[in-house]
Design a protein around this motif. Structure first.
Motif, PDB file in Angstrom:
ATOM      1  N   ALA A  42      -0.450  13.619  -9.560  1.00 41.22           N
ATOM      2  CA  ALA A  42      -1.520  14.404  -8.943  1.00 41.22           C
ATOM      3  C   ALA A  42      -1.024  15.167  -7.721  1.00 41.22           C
ATOM      4  CB  ALA A  42      -2.664  13.488  -8.546  1.00 41.22           C
ATOM      5  N   GLY A  43       0.111  14.746  -7.182  1.00 29.53           N
ATOM      6  CA  GLY A  43       0.632  15.421  -5.991  1.00 29.53           C
ATOM      7  C   GLY A  43      -0.070  14.924  -4.745  1.00 29.53           C
ATOM      8  N   PRO A  44       0.510  15.220  -3.564  1.00 24.05           N
ATOM      9  CA  PRO A  44      -0.065  14.682  -2.331  1.00 24.05           C
ATOM     10  C   PRO A  44      -1.475  15.187  -2.043  1.00 24.05           C
ATOM     11  CG  PRO A  44       1.694  16.270  -1.882  1.00 24.05           C
ATOM     12  CD  PRO A  44       1.684  16.028  -3.346  1.00 24.05           C
ATOM     13  N   ASP A  45      -1.808  16.410  -2.469  1.00 22.41           N
ATOM     14  CA  ASP A  45      -3.145  16.936  -2.173  1.00 22.41           C
ATOM     15  C   ASP A  45      -4.199  16.401  -3.137  1.00 22.41           C
ATOM     16  OD1 ASP A  45      -2.099  18.421  -0.090  1.00 22.41           O
ATOM     17  OD2 ASP A  45      -1.668  20.132  -1.385  1.00 22.41           O
ATOM     18  N   GLY A  46      -3.782  16.159  -4.391  1.00 18.76           N
ATOM     19  CA  GLY A  46      -4.752  15.735  -5.394  1.00 18.76           C
ATOM     20  C   GLY A  46      -4.884  14.231  -5.516  1.00 18.76           C
ATOM     21  N   ALA A  47      -3.998  13.476  -4.865  1.00 20.54           N
ATOM     22  CA  ALA A  47      -4.029  12.022  -5.002  1.00 20.54           C
ATOM     23  C   ALA A  47      -5.134  11.420  -4.132  1.00 20.54           C
ATOM     24  CB  ALA A  47      -2.677  11.442  -4.606  1.00 20.54           C
ATOM     25  N   ASP A  48      -5.766  10.376  -4.637  1.00 18.13           N
ATOM     26  CA  ASP A  48      -6.766   9.634  -3.881  1.00 18.13           C
ATOM     27  C   ASP A  48      -6.015   8.700  -2.927  1.00 18.13           C
ATOM     28  OD1 ASP A  48      -8.674   7.935  -2.907  1.00 18.13           O
ATOM     29  OD2 ASP A  48      -9.419   7.283  -4.858  1.00 18.13           O
ATOM     30  N   PRO A  49      -6.105   8.923  -1.609  1.00 25.59           N
ATOM     31  CA  PRO A  49      -5.315   8.114  -0.671  1.00 25.59           C
ATOM     32  C   PRO A  49      -5.646   6.634  -0.725  1.00 25.59           C
ATOM     33  CG  PRO A  49      -6.678   9.746   0.509  1.00 25.59           C
ATOM     34  CD  PRO A  49      -6.908   9.931  -0.965  1.00 25.59           C
ATOM     35  N   LEU A  50      -6.894   6.300  -0.988  1.00 22.88           N
ATOM     36  CA  LEU A  50      -7.279   4.889  -1.053  1.00 22.88           C
ATOM     37  C   LEU A  50      -6.682   4.230  -2.301  1.00 22.88           C
ATOM     38  CD1 LEU A  50      -8.854   2.968   0.660  1.00 22.88           C
ATOM     39  CD2 LEU A  50     -10.884   3.467  -0.686  1.00 22.88           C
ATOM     40  N   ALA A  51      -6.755   4.937  -3.422  1.00 24.51           N
ATOM     41  CA  ALA A  51      -6.161   4.406  -4.651  1.00 24.51           C
ATOM     42  C   ALA A  51      -4.654   4.263  -4.485  1.00 24.51           C
ATOM     43  CB  ALA A  51      -6.488   5.325  -5.825  1.00 24.51           C
ATOM     44  N   ARG A  52      -4.045   5.233  -3.798  1.00 27.15           N
ATOM     45  CA  ARG A  52      -2.599   5.199  -3.568  1.00 27.15           C
ATOM     46  C   ARG A  52      -2.215   3.994  -2.706  1.00 27.15           C
ATOM     47  NH1 ARG A  52       1.972   5.866  -5.045  1.00 27.15           N
ATOM     48  NH2 ARG A  52       3.547   6.920  -3.834  1.00 27.15           N
ATOM     49  N   LEU A  53      -3.067   3.683  -1.735  1.00 28.20           N
ATOM     50  CA  LEU A  53      -2.797   2.567  -0.836  1.00 28.20           C
ATOM     51  C   LEU A  53      -2.741   1.246  -1.594  1.00 28.20           C
ATOM     52  CD1 LEU A  53      -2.479   1.600   2.124  1.00 28.20           C
ATOM     53  CD2 LEU A  53      -4.969   1.397   2.187  1.00 28.20           C
ATOM     54  N   PHE A  54      -3.598   1.097  -2.594  1.00 28.48           N
ATOM     55  CA  PHE A  54      -3.667  -0.161  -3.324  1.00 28.48           C
ATOM     56  C   PHE A  54      -2.961  -0.115  -4.678  1.00 28.48           C
ATOM     57  CE2 PHE A  54      -7.288  -0.319  -0.408  1.00 28.48           C
ATOM     58  CZ  PHE A  54      -6.998  -1.505   0.238  1.00 28.48           C
ATOM     59  N   ALA A  55      -2.222   0.967  -4.934  1.00 27.50           N
ATOM     60  CA  ALA A  55      -1.485   1.062  -6.193  1.00 27.50           C
ATOM     61  C   ALA A  55      -0.365   0.026  -6.201  1.00 27.50           C
ATOM     62  CB  ALA A  55      -0.908   2.465  -6.366  1.00 27.50           C
ATOM     63  N   GLU A  56      -0.212  -0.640  -7.306  1.00 23.78           N
ATOM     64  CA  GLU A  56       0.831  -1.649  -7.423  1.00 23.78           C
ATOM     65  C   GLU A  56       2.027  -1.074  -8.147  1.00 23.78           C
ATOM     66  OE1 GLU A  56      -0.428  -5.347  -9.033  1.00 23.78           O
ATOM     67  OE2 GLU A  56      -2.142  -5.519  -7.691  1.00 23.78           O
ATOM     68  N   GLY A  57       3.191  -1.472  -7.704  1.00 23.77           N
ATOM     69  CA  GLY A  57       4.433  -1.060  -8.337  1.00 23.77           C
ATOM     70  C   GLY A  57       4.941  -2.139  -9.275  1.00 23.77           C
ATOM     71  N   PRO A  58       6.177  -1.996  -9.718  1.00 25.69           N
ATOM     72  CA  PRO A  58       6.751  -3.003 -10.616  1.00 25.69           C
ATOM     73  C   PRO A  58       7.014  -4.310  -9.870  1.00 25.69           C
ATOM     74  CG  PRO A  58       8.411  -1.407  -9.947  1.00 25.69           C
ATOM     75  CD  PRO A  58       7.096  -0.914  -9.403  1.00 25.69           C
ATOM     76  N   SER A  59       7.031  -5.399 -10.622  1.00 23.64           N
ATOM     77  CA  SER A  59       7.318  -6.690 -10.003  1.00 23.64           C
ATOM     78  C   SER A  59       8.723  -7.188 -10.361  1.00 23.64           C
ATOM     79  CB  SER A  59       6.278  -7.729 -10.408  1.00 23.64           C
ATOM     80  OG  SER A  59       6.267  -7.877 -11.805  1.00 23.64           O
ATOM     81  N   GLU A  60       9.342  -6.546 -11.335  1.00 25.88           N
ATOM     82  CA  GLU A  60      10.683  -6.940 -11.761  1.00 25.88           C
ATOM     83  C   GLU A  60      11.703  -5.898 -11.296  1.00 25.88           C
ATOM     84  OE1 GLU A  60      11.556  -9.765 -13.309  1.00 25.88           O
ATOM     85  OE2 GLU A  60       9.458 -10.359 -13.086  1.00 25.88           O
ATOM     86  N   PRO A  61      12.934  -6.329 -10.978  1.00 23.45           N
ATOM     87  CA  PRO A  61      13.965  -5.375 -10.575  1.00 23.45           C
ATOM     88  C   PRO A  61      14.307  -4.433 -11.732  1.00 23.45           C
ATOM     89  CG  PRO A  61      14.695  -7.651 -10.226  1.00 23.45           C
ATOM     90  CD  PRO A  61      13.402  -7.703 -10.969  1.00 23.45           C
ATOM     91  N   PRO A  62      14.765  -3.214 -11.416  1.00 24.28           N
ATOM     92  CA  PRO A  62      15.152  -2.275 -12.478  1.00 24.28           C
ATOM     93  C   PRO A  62      16.322  -2.830 -13.289  1.00 24.28           C
ATOM     94  CG  PRO A  62      15.063  -1.177 -10.329  1.00 24.28           C
ATOM     95  CD  PRO A  62      14.934  -2.635 -10.084  1.00 24.28           C
ATOM     96  N   SER A  63      16.368  -2.485 -14.555  1.00 19.21           N
ATOM     97  CA  SER A  63      17.481  -2.943 -15.405  1.00 19.21           C
ATOM     98  C   SER A  63      18.722  -2.076 -15.218  1.00 19.21           C
ATOM     99  CB  SER A  63      17.053  -2.958 -16.879  1.00 19.21           C
ATOM    100  OG  SER A  63      16.636  -1.664 -17.277  1.00 19.21           O
ATOM    101  N   ASP A  64      18.541  -0.815 -14.824  1.00 16.78           N
ATOM    102  CA  ASP A  64      19.674   0.076 -14.574  1.00 16.78           C
ATOM    103  C   ASP A  64      20.394  -0.406 -13.313  1.00 16.78           C
ATOM    104  OD1 ASP A  64      21.186   2.261 -13.389  1.00 16.78           O
ATOM    105  OD2 ASP A  64      20.196   3.594 -14.804  1.00 16.78           O
ATOM    106  N   PRO A  65      21.709  -0.673 -13.382  1.00 18.41           N
ATOM    107  CA  PRO A  65      22.434  -1.174 -12.212  1.00 18.41           C
ATOM    108  C   PRO A  65      22.361  -0.243 -10.996  1.00 18.41           C
ATOM    109  CG  PRO A  65      23.794  -1.352 -14.187  1.00 18.41           C
ATOM    110  CD  PRO A  65      22.574  -0.581 -14.569  1.00 18.41           C
ATOM    111  N   ALA A  66      22.338   1.063 -11.218  1.00 19.08           N
ATOM    112  CA  ALA A  66      22.255   2.006 -10.100  1.00 19.08           C
ATOM    113  C   ALA A  66      20.889   1.905  -9.417  1.00 19.08           C
ATOM    114  CB  ALA A  66      22.517   3.431 -10.571  1.00 19.08           C
ATOM    115  N   LEU A  67      19.822   1.835 -10.205  1.00 15.83           N
ATOM    116  CA  LEU A  67      18.485   1.682  -9.628  1.00 15.83           C
ATOM    117  C   LEU A  67      18.336   0.324  -8.947  1.00 15.83           C
ATOM    118  CD1 LEU A  67      16.158   3.295 -12.320  1.00 15.83           C
ATOM    119  CD2 LEU A  67      16.492   4.063  -9.962  1.00 15.83           C
ATOM    120  N   ALA A  68      18.953  -0.705  -9.530  1.00 15.36           N
ATOM    121  CA  ALA A  68      18.909  -2.031  -8.908  1.00 15.36           C
ATOM    122  C   ALA A  68      19.606  -2.011  -7.553  1.00 15.36           C
ATOM    123  CB  ALA A  68      19.546  -3.066  -9.827  1.00 15.36           C
ATOM    124  N   ARG A  69      20.638  -1.169  -7.405  1.00 12.36           N
ATOM    125  CA  ARG A  69      21.328  -1.046  -6.117  1.00 12.36           C
ATOM    126  C   ARG A  69      20.464  -0.263  -5.136  1.00 12.36           C
ATOM    127  NH1 ARG A  69      27.280  -0.627  -5.396  1.00 12.36           N
ATOM    128  NH2 ARG A  69      27.420  -1.892  -7.259  1.00 12.36           N
TER     129      ARG A  69
END
Length: 200
Positions: A42-69
């Motif tokens: 949605a981009g910074p202007d179209g995103a709901d700031p409250l929803a963004r605040l409580f958005a959850e990310g992944p709970s497991e580390p990335p499988s790609d070694p570069a992303l894990a670093r």
């Protein structure tokens, strides 16, 4: 000044970069952006700031070694952690911090690409060397991105200790890893001189 940063009066830093250096930096940074992935659709202007605040990310580390670093586990290596409570804490921490960390890394890398594009436009094709001048805030973004580039390349080269990098220096010139080894060293030099310029 060619090939390294020097302090600017009043703060910030400057480096002379030729067309090839600008092109390499830009290409590596764009690849880093692709690895990190897109941001909020949605981009910074179209995103709901409250929803963004409580958005959850992944709970497991990335499988790609570069992303894990780039996005390491907060409580040590998840593969060797024996304590279930420790693993639960790490998952919880990642769930609420990784999205923000990705956003910051993405914003820093985009700032680097924009400054390189502005430098190329100001210099014009065939002008040889142009001077990149960074304000203090831009220096912070550059430091973050240079570090992320080195971490990514280091992961791809499987560099885990300083000795690994030294061994890779002895690779024959026709080894396909050699250009990445040289890029890793060059980026390290840029990062080191930028830190020195800011502390000087």
């Amino acid at each position: 000044m060619a090939g390294h940063f020097e302090p600017l009066p009043g703060g910030g830093a400057a480096a002379a970069l030729d067309e090839v250096e600008v092109s390499i930096l830009r290409s590596l940074t764009v690849q880093l952006l692709e690895l990190i992935g897109p941001g909020d659709a949605a981009g910074p202007d179209g995103a709901d700031p409250l929803a963004r605040l409580f958005a959850e990310g992944p709970s497991e580390p990335p499988s790609d070694p570069a992303l894990a670093r780039l996005f390491p586990d907060a409580y040590g290596d998840p593969d060797t952690a024996q304590d279930p409570q420790e693993r639960a804490y790490a998952a919880e921490f990642r769930r609420y911090t990784e999205n923000d960390l990705r956003d910051r890394k993405r914003e820093d890398a985009l700032a680097v690409v924009r400054s390189l594009d502005a430098l190329a436009m100001a210099a014009g094709p065939g002008d040889g060397v142009a001077v990149l001048r960074l304000a203090p805030e831009d220096c912070r973004r550059w430091l973050g991105t240079l570090n992320d580039l080195r971490l990514t390349i280091g992961a791809r080269l499987e560099i885990t200790h300083e000795d690994d990098g030294e061994a890779l220096l002895r690779l024959p010139d026709d080894d396909p890893r050699k250009p990445m080894v040289m890029a890793h060293l060059w980026l390290g030099g840029l990062q080191e001189t930028l830190v020195d310029a800011l502390m000087g």
